[in-house]
Design an enzyme around this catalytic site. Structure first.
Site, short mmCIF file in Angstrom:
data_model
loop_
_atom_site.label_atom_id
_atom_site.label_comp_id
_atom_site.label_asym_id
_atom_site.label_seq_id
_atom_site.Cartn_x
_atom_site.Cartn_y
_atom_site.Cartn_z
N SER A 110 0.84 -1.19 0.00
CA SER A 110 0.00 0.00 0.00
C SER A 110 0.88 1.25 0.00
CB SER A 110 -0.98 -0.04 1.19
OG SER A 110 -2.06 0.85 1.00
N GLU A 208 -1.81 -2.32 -8.33
CA GLU A 208 -3.02 -2.64 -7.57
C GLU A 208 -3.57 -1.36 -6.97
OE1 GLU A 208 -3.65 -2.87 -3.92
OE2 GLU A 208 -1.85 -1.70 -3.54
N HIS A 278 -4.90 -5.41 -1.88
CA HIS A 278 -5.84 -5.31 -0.76
C HIS A 278 -6.93 -6.37 -0.92
CE1 HIS A 278 -3.87 -1.36 -0.78
NE2 HIS A 278 -4.23 -1.22 0.48
#
Length: 308
Positions: A110, A208, A278
């Protein structure tokens, strides 16, 4: 030149830091207990639970914890507790020579994407894109497949990704090889124009995202396109786009249409559907490790990211 960190084993010590937002304390404790049950010693940074608005303490404190973990010879791996926001604020103050001299497993994803990119490009150290303590690993139970890939830093293993893990969709046919780079789309875009701008030349670009509307995905992919990042790449891997659905703008292209419009024209082998990001299961991968993408048999093979 790339550097593989040494694998870890029970009895070794894992250092936990929060270089971005503050982690959930209870979830972090649950995850720490998980690693302790595996036989590891776990120590936390001095400022891991410090809060400064949306940051886990001010920039100097978060930087201090990161430096301390890499400098300490008794720490064998550095795991991030949380993403959120904040790593870009410390990236240009990091002592990359310190990291180069003390290569060790570095783990997170992330917002940690910015650090993966900066560390790999500045030092050549292979790092790991995987679930974190203060969120994913603190839920009380861990998906078996997620857990299996957590252990690649204990027993170095090549990754062989097939449709047995998740359905994969081919957007551009072909075969490509190179180091895997990338991560969270928002963070990749935020590197553009900085000393840490993502270098995709001859590499497999992985992307992502979470909770960004399609028009925002469109905007960010278009920026990467205009910056030449798809044209430079050897191939493109599209991971999980969790809850990236229309909200403010109800009339919308689908993500697949956006991929077709902005990524496919570069003509580089491209597949989507990888359970990386995620999501559950969350397949951890080594950033910077050599890999081969083949759309013909729908496989992704990545070399082990650490040494015994």
């Amino acid at each position: 030149m790339t550097t593989l960190p040494k694998s870890i084993r029970p009895g070794d010590t894992i250092g936990v830091i929060a270089p971005a937002s503050p982690p959930n304390k209870e979830k972090t404790k649950i995850a720490i207990n998980y690693f302790e049950q595996l036989g590891f010693n776990v120590v936390t940074g001095n400022h891991i639970y410090t809060k400064s608005a949306y940051l886990a303490g001010d920039d100097n404190k978060r930087l201090e914890d990161l430096h301390m973990m890499f400098a300490n010879e008794n720490i064998d791996a550095v795991y991030c507790a949380c993403g959120g926001y904040g790593t870009a604020r410390i990236a240009d103050f990091i002592d990359y020579e310190l990291i180069r001299r003390n290569p060790k497993v570095f783990w997170g994803y992330s917002d940690i994407t910015f650090l993966h990119t900066a560390i790999f490009q500045k030092t050549g150290l292979i790092t790991f894109h995987g679930p974190m303590l203060g969120s994913d690993l603190g839920e009380g139970s861990i998906d078996p497949l997620t857990e299996n890939y957590l252990k690649q830093v204990i027993e170095p293993t090549d990754i062989h990704y097939t449709e047995q893990i998740s359905p994969l969709q081919v957007h551009v046919e072909g075969k490509a090889s190179g180091p895997v780079v990338g991560g969270n789309l928002s963070l990749l875009v935020s590197t553009l124009g900085t000393p840490f701008e993502i270098d995709t030349k001859g590499k497999l670009l992985f992307i992502e995202e979470i909770e960004e509307e399609p028009y925002r995905i469109d905007r960010m992919l278009n920026q990467l396109r205009m910056a030449g990042k798809f044209q430079d790449a050897a191939g493109v891997l599209l991971g999980d786009f969790n809850n990236c659905v229309p909200g403010k703008r109800k009339e919308s292209f689908t993500l697949e249409q956006i991929f077709e419009q902005l990524i496919v024209p570069a003509g580089k082998p491209t597949m989507s559907g990888f359970s990386i990001g995620h999501c559950v299961p969350h397949i951890s991968i080594p950033i910077g490790s050599q890999a081969v993408l083949s759309t013909y048999n729908k496989t992704l093979d990545i070399k082990a990211g650490c040494k015994k």
